[in-house]
Enzyme design. Structure first.
Site, PDB file in Angstrom:
ATOM      1  N   ASP A 144       0.977  -1.199   0.053  1.00  0.00           N
ATOM      2  CA  ASP A 144      -0.012   0.135  -0.078  1.00  0.00           C
ATOM      3  C   ASP A 144       0.786   1.210   0.158  1.00  0.00           C
ATOM      4  O   ASP A 144       2.285   0.916   0.292  1.00  0.00           O
ATOM      5  CB  ASP A 144      -0.795  -0.028   1.261  1.00  0.00           C
ATOM      6  CG  ASP A 144      -1.729   1.280   1.391  1.00  0.00           C
ATOM      7  OD1 ASP A 144      -2.237   1.633   0.412  1.00  0.00           O
ATOM      8  OD2 ASP A 144      -1.848   1.637   2.626  1.00  0.00           O
ATOM      9  N   MET A 145       0.423   2.555  -0.081  1.00  0.00           N
ATOM     10  CA  MET A 145       1.269   3.659  -0.045  1.00  0.00           C
ATOM     11  C   MET A 145       1.044   4.507   0.976  1.00  0.00           C
ATOM     12  O   MET A 145       2.138   4.844   1.789  1.00  0.00           O
ATOM     13  CB  MET A 145       1.412   4.446  -1.521  1.00  0.00           C
ATOM     14  CG  MET A 145       2.227   5.271  -1.692  1.00  0.00           C
ATOM     15  SD  MET A 145       2.140   6.559  -3.148  1.00  0.00           S
ATOM     16  CE  MET A 145       0.653   7.595  -2.674  1.00  0.00           C
ATOM     17  N   ASP A 146      -0.058   5.021   1.149  1.00  0.00           N
ATOM     18  CA  ASP A 146      -0.508   6.171   2.261  1.00  0.00           C
ATOM     19  C   ASP A 146      -0.142   5.394   3.566  1.00  0.00           C
ATOM     20  O   ASP A 146      -1.178   4.486   3.816  1.00  0.00           O
ATOM     21  CB  ASP A 146      -1.888   6.446   1.918  1.00  0.00           C
ATOM     22  CG  ASP A 146      -1.599   7.469   0.542  1.00  0.00           C
ATOM     23  OD1 ASP A 146      -0.873   8.457   0.485  1.00  0.00           O
ATOM     24  OD2 ASP A 146      -2.353   7.101  -0.155  1.00  0.00           O
ATOM     25  N   SER A 206      -2.392   1.295  -4.531  1.00  0.00           N
ATOM     26  CA  SER A 206      -2.919   2.339  -3.398  1.00  0.00           C
ATOM     27  C   SER A 206      -4.384   2.895  -4.037  1.00  0.00           C
ATOM     28  O   SER A 206      -4.402   2.992  -5.232  1.00  0.00           O
ATOM     29  CB  SER A 206      -1.758   3.572  -3.761  1.00  0.00           C
ATOM     30  OG  SER A 206      -2.022   4.643  -3.141  1.00  0.00           O
ATOM     31  N   LYS A 240     -10.909  -0.653  -2.445  1.00  0.00           N
ATOM     32  CA  LYS A 240     -10.959  -1.360  -1.142  1.00  0.00           C
ATOM     33  C   LYS A 240     -11.927  -0.833  -0.445  1.00  0.00           C
ATOM     34  O   LYS A 240     -12.457   0.283  -0.430  1.00  0.00           O
ATOM     35  CB  LYS A 240      -9.458  -0.959  -0.351  1.00  0.00           C
ATOM     36  CG  LYS A 240      -8.158  -1.162  -1.311  1.00  0.00           C
ATOM     37  CD  LYS A 240      -6.813  -0.666  -0.242  1.00  0.00           C
ATOM     38  CE  LYS A 240      -5.741  -0.893  -1.353  1.00  0.00           C
ATOM     39  NZ  LYS A 240      -4.385  -0.293  -0.751  1.00  0.00           N
ATOM     40  N   ASP A 271      -1.650  -0.692   6.204  1.00  0.00           N
ATOM     41  CA  ASP A 271      -2.023   0.131   7.579  1.00  0.00           C
ATOM     42  C   ASP A 271      -3.419   0.345   7.868  1.00  0.00           C
ATOM     43  O   ASP A 271      -3.788   1.026   8.872  1.00  0.00           O
ATOM     44  CB  ASP A 271      -1.136   1.368   7.388  1.00  0.00           C
ATOM     45  CG  ASP A 271      -1.917   2.282   6.502  1.00  0.00           C
ATOM     46  OD1 ASP A 271      -2.208   2.042   5.285  1.00  0.00           O
ATOM     47  OD2 ASP A 271      -1.982   3.547   7.174  1.00  0.00           O
TER      48      ASP A 271
END
Length: 217
Positions: A8-10, A109, A142, A167
């Site tokens: 994931d990115m953020d 993401s 998501k 996260d």
């Protein structure tokens, strides 16, 4: 044995949730509404269109979803460019480890493609990734599994051979629904996220080593 690792990115590669919360509050205020961080936390991991569609309906916002997102994204890109943000500690070392082990590396993401590209360029890590996909490029964001299933397809591997780093509650639900193993990363800046569905949980990216990864599959 796992063949691919999907980030994931953020809140995982960049500690960006405080930025997102700040901008989303600014956008809501510009539209004439106040919103709390606690309320925004439930949307962490979702795509912008889904989040703003829900907020537009809840608050009866007059502006179109497209107009809202344009304001949001442009504001975020400006703030990101002006910031001194660095990758979350341990991320570059993990990327290098996965590269050395010849694992396929993906990024999945919910952020718009423009923000993803800006972050990866700012951190100079884009070359590590074999595939990059935004949640806005699949039918369902998501917590639906679409983005992770598509990522596995792009990485030319089976979903069951992938490990995901997330996260957020929505992100973990998406990874598990795709049939993947998932590591939950506790990022306090991502809000009070329920990571209980993850296969394991870490408080520091440095905890992720090859022994842990191989133990998951």
């Amino acid at each position: 044995m796992f063949t691919a690792f999907i980030f994931d990115m953020d809140g995982v590669i960049i500690d960006s949730e405080p930025l997102h919360f700040k901008v989303d509050k600014y956008v809501m205020n510009t539209l004439g509404f106040d919103i709390s961080t606690a309320e925004l936390e439930q949307y962490v991991g979702m795509t912008n269109p889904e989040m703003w569609t829900r907020l537009k309906e809840k608050y009866a916002i007059g502006a179109s979803v497209e107009e809202i997102i344009n304001l949001q994204v442009q504001t975020k890109l400006t703030l990101l460019k002006e910031s001194d943000e660095q990758p979350i500690e341990g991320i570059v070392a993990l990327l290098e480890l996965l590269k050395q082990k010849n694992k396929r590396i993906g990024l999945a993401s919910s952020s718009p493609r423009s923000f993803i590209e800006a972050v990866l360029d700012k951190f100079n890590v884009k070359s590590y990734f074999h595939s990059i996909i935004s949640g806005e490029e699949v039918e369902h964001g998501k917590p639906a599994p679409d983005i992770y299933l598509k990522s596995a397809e792009m990485l030319e591997t089976q979903a069951g051979a992938c490990i995901v780093l997330e996260d957020s509650r929505n992100g973990i639900k998406a990874a598990k629904a795709a049939g993947m193993k998932c590591i939950g990363y506790i990022n306090e800046n991502s809000g009070h996220q329920d990571l209980s569905q993850a296969d394991c949980i870490v408080e520091n990216i440095k905890e992720i080593n090859i022994e842990l990864l191989e133990s998951l599959l």
